[in-house]
Write a protein that holds these residues in place. Structure first.
Motif, PDB file in Angstrom:
ATOM      1  N   LEU A 145     136.801  58.874 -15.988  1.00  0.00           N
ATOM      2  CA  LEU A 145     137.236  57.493 -16.199  1.00  0.00           C
ATOM      3  C   LEU A 145     138.096  57.020 -15.019  1.00  0.00           C
ATOM      4  N   PRO A 146     138.023  55.732 -14.676  1.00  0.00           N
ATOM      5  CA  PRO A 146     138.947  55.184 -13.678  1.00  0.00           C
ATOM      6  C   PRO A 146     140.290  54.857 -14.333  1.00  0.00           C
ATOM      7  N   MET A 147     141.326  54.701 -13.524  1.00  0.00           N
ATOM      8  CA  MET A 147     142.655  54.448 -14.066  1.00  0.00           C
ATOM      9  C   MET A 147     142.706  53.163 -14.891  1.00  0.00           C
ATOM     10  N   THR A 148     142.018  52.116 -14.431  1.00  0.00           N
ATOM     11  CA  THR A 148     142.075  50.839 -15.140  1.00  0.00           C
ATOM     12  C   THR A 148     141.521  50.954 -16.554  1.00  0.00           C
ATOM     13  N   GLU A 149     140.445  51.710 -16.714  1.00  0.00           N
ATOM     14  CA  GLU A 149     139.854  51.878 -18.048  1.00  0.00           C
ATOM     15  C   GLU A 149     140.748  52.740 -18.938  1.00  0.00           C
ATOM     16  N   ILE A 150     141.395  53.738 -18.352  1.00  0.00           N
ATOM     17  CA  ILE A 150     142.336  54.563 -19.120  1.00  0.00           C
ATOM     18  C   ILE A 150     143.487  53.706 -19.616  1.00  0.00           C
ATOM     19  N   ALA A 151     144.006  52.848 -18.746  1.00  0.00           N
ATOM     20  CA  ALA A 151     145.112  51.965 -19.135  1.00  0.00           C
ATOM     21  C   ALA A 151     144.701  51.052 -20.280  1.00  0.00           C
ATOM     22  N   GLU A 152     143.462  50.548 -20.247  1.00  0.00           N
ATOM     23  CA  GLU A 152     142.977  49.689 -21.330  1.00  0.00           C
ATOM     24  C   GLU A 152     142.863  50.466 -22.636  1.00  0.00           C
ATOM     25  N   LYS A 153     142.373  51.698 -22.557  1.00  0.00           N
ATOM     26  CA  LYS A 153     142.186  52.504 -23.759  1.00  0.00           C
ATOM     27  C   LYS A 153     143.517  52.839 -24.437  1.00  0.00           C
ATOM     28  N   VAL A 154     144.530  53.149 -23.668  1.00  0.00           N
ATOM     29  CA  VAL A 154     145.813  53.558 -24.253  1.00  0.00           C
ATOM     30  C   VAL A 154     146.779  52.392 -24.435  1.00  0.00           C
ATOM     31  N   GLY A 155     146.426  51.224 -23.893  1.00  0.00           N
ATOM     32  CA  GLY A 155     147.256  50.044 -24.070  1.00  0.00           C
ATOM     33  C   GLY A 155     148.579  50.090 -23.329  1.00  0.00           C
ATOM     34  N   LEU A 156     148.575  50.675 -22.132  1.00  0.00           N
ATOM     35  CA  LEU A 156     149.797  50.772 -21.332  1.00  0.00           C
ATOM     36  C   LEU A 156     149.604  50.069 -19.992  1.00  0.00           C
ATOM     37  N   HIS A 157     150.738  49.702 -19.375  1.00  0.00           N
ATOM     38  CA  HIS A 157     150.685  49.054 -18.070  1.00  0.00           C
ATOM     39  C   HIS A 157     150.142  50.035 -17.031  1.00  0.00           C
ATOM     40  N   LYS A 158     149.421  49.505 -16.049  1.00  0.00           N
ATOM     41  CA  LYS A 158     148.787  50.355 -15.036  1.00  0.00           C
ATOM     42  C   LYS A 158     149.796  51.216 -14.285  1.00  0.00           C
ATOM     43  N   SER A 159     150.982  50.668 -14.017  1.00  0.00           N
ATOM     44  CA  SER A 159     151.971  51.440 -13.267  1.00  0.00           C
ATOM     45  C   SER A 159     152.440  52.652 -14.073  1.00  0.00           C
ATOM     46  N   VAL A 214     159.684  62.034 -26.568  1.00  0.00           N
ATOM     47  CA  VAL A 214     158.580  62.105 -27.520  1.00  0.00           C
ATOM     48  C   VAL A 214     157.523  61.059 -27.181  1.00  0.00           C
ATOM     49  N   ARG A 215     157.960  59.846 -26.845  1.00  0.00           N
ATOM     50  CA  ARG A 215     157.010  58.790 -26.472  1.00  0.00           C
ATOM     51  C   ARG A 215     156.217  59.186 -25.238  1.00  0.00           C
ATOM     52  N   ALA A 216     156.859  59.825 -24.273  1.00  0.00           N
ATOM     53  CA  ALA A 216     156.161  60.256 -23.063  1.00  0.00           C
ATOM     54  C   ALA A 216     155.087  61.286 -23.392  1.00  0.00           C
ATOM     55  N   VAL A 217     155.427  62.214 -24.294  1.00  0.00           N
ATOM     56  CA  VAL A 217     154.449  63.225 -24.711  1.00  0.00           C
ATOM     57  C   VAL A 217     153.281  62.554 -25.430  1.00  0.00           C
ATOM     58  N   GLU A 218     153.582  61.630 -26.327  1.00  0.00           N
ATOM     59  CA  GLU A 218     152.525  60.930 -27.065  1.00  0.00           C
ATOM     60  C   GLU A 218     151.600  60.184 -26.119  1.00  0.00           C
ATOM     61  N   ARG A 219     152.188  59.540 -25.109  1.00  0.00           N
ATOM     62  CA  ARG A 219     151.363  58.795 -24.153  1.00  0.00           C
ATOM     63  C   ARG A 219     150.487  59.732 -23.329  1.00  0.00           C
ATOM     64  N   ALA A 220     151.035  60.860 -22.928  1.00  0.00           N
ATOM     65  CA  ALA A 220     150.248  61.828 -22.158  1.00  0.00           C
ATOM     66  C   ALA A 220     149.082  62.354 -22.993  1.00  0.00           C
ATOM     67  N   LEU A 221     149.344  62.636 -24.263  1.00  0.00           N
ATOM     68  CA  LEU A 221     148.272  63.122 -25.142  1.00  0.00           C
ATOM     69  C   LEU A 221     147.223  62.039 -25.361  1.00  0.00           C
ATOM     70  N   ASP A 222     147.660  60.786 -25.504  1.00  0.00           N
ATOM     71  CA  ASP A 222     146.697  59.688 -25.667  1.00  0.00           C
ATOM     72  C   ASP A 222     145.781  59.585 -24.451  1.00  0.00           C
ATOM     73  N   ILE A 223     146.349  59.805 -23.270  1.00  0.00           N
ATOM     74  CA  ILE A 223     145.533  59.768 -22.051  1.00  0.00           C
ATOM     75  C   ILE A 223     144.501  60.891 -22.065  1.00  0.00           C
ATOM     76  N   LEU A 224     144.924  62.091 -22.430  1.00  0.00           N
ATOM     77  CA  LEU A 224     143.985  63.216 -22.476  1.00  0.00           C
ATOM     78  C   LEU A 224     142.900  62.977 -23.517  1.00  0.00           C
ATOM     79  N   LEU A 225     143.257  62.357 -24.643  1.00  0.00           N
ATOM     80  CA  LEU A 225     142.283  62.106 -25.708  1.00  0.00           C
ATOM     81  C   LEU A 225     141.236  61.073 -25.307  1.00  0.00           C
ATOM     82  N   CYS A 226     141.494  60.309 -24.242  1.00  0.00           N
ATOM     83  CA  CYS A 226     140.474  59.379 -23.740  1.00  0.00           C
ATOM     84  C   CYS A 226     139.208  60.125 -23.325  1.00  0.00           C
TER      85      CYS A 226
END
Length: 258
Positions: free
Chosen positions: A37-51, A18-30
């Motif tokens: 968007l570049p990866m670094t900005e996406i990571a900042e928006k969703v609050g997740l580690h770059k890796s 469920v957490r993986a799905v939520e994170r994927a949706l948060d990325i799409l909602l960016c």
């Protein structure tokens, strides 16, 4: 592994999925506010580690939900999103049904015409017809805006269920510059007039007039708004043209099922 351990592991696996799905949706909602968007900005928006974001972006790209520009390493929505959108039911969609009337209103008034719906404490522009004039307000579809300022925001509050205004007046998200009683008085006037106006409330140099769109059951379905540069779309012109906006909103509502 005993039965209780298997149950616990299954529960933990389910939470992880469920957490993986939520994170994927948060990325799409960016991409509701940005086209790429570049990866670094996406990571900042969703609050997740770059890796973590890198792995999820790779999966979304592999499935076609995102595309990557290899020269700039920026991501944008992929074709799979548009395929899903194409299969969405449009039978009662105000954005589709109201478009011809919006185009007529744009041709009559010469200004940009937008259609908004409320989503919680925000409004979303679900359709727009841009003015043909050289100096104009550009209204991108899909943009989310605060519900406290702007002509269409006030319409979506004034003509919604009576409890909404009071809920918003007591909400912690109420901007400090808004006087609750003054806002209530303004909503009462909007209900009496049947339309709302705004002058540089949200955006400097912009003016707007908005009217409610009610479906056949009498439910508030959307807010129809006409906006333009304040120097051209003056308060006097807005008052003169408000009747045309109300008439268009009424015709739109007559086409919307209850």
């Amino acid at each position: 592994m005993d039965q209780s351990s298997r149950v616990a592991k299954a529960s933990e696996d389910g939470k992880s999925n469920v957490r993986a799905v939520e994170r994927a949706l948060d990325i799409l909602l960016c991409f509701t506010t940005d086209s790429d968007l570049p990866m670094t900005e996406i990571a900042e928006k969703v609050g997740l580690h770059k890796s973590t974001v890198h792995r999820m972006l790779a999966t979304l790209e592999d499935r076609g939900f995102l595309e990557r520009d290899r020269s700039s390493e920026r991501y944008r929505l992929g074709m799979r999103i548009w395929e899903l959108s194409a299969h969405r039911s449009r039978s009662g969609d105000p954005a589709v049904i109201c478009l011809p009337e919006m185009e007529k209103l744009r041709d009559t008034l010469g200004e940009t015409v937008s259609l908004y719906v409320r989503d919680g404490s925000e409004r979303i522009r679900i359709q727009a017809v841009q003015s043909n004039q050289a100096i104009r307000r550009v209204a991108p579809v899909g943009v989310r805006l605060p519900l406290y300022v702007g002509a269409s925001s006030k319409v979506l509050i004034a003509f919604a269920e009576p409890s909404l205004a009071e809920q918003m007046m007591s909400s912690e998200s109420l901007p400090p510059g808004i006087d609750p009683q003054g806002f209530r008085d303004q909503l009462d006037e909007i209900r009496r007039n049947g339309y709302a106006t705004s002058l540089e409330e949200r955006e400097p140099g912009a003016a707007a007039v908005s009217a409610p769109v009610f479906d056949l059951s009498g439910r508030l379905a959307a807010a129809l708004s006409v906006s333009g540069p304040a120097g051209r779309f003056t308060p006097d012109i807005i008052r003169e043209q408000s009747a045309l906006v109300i008439q268009s909103a009424t015709r739109m509502g007559s086409m919307l099922p209850g």
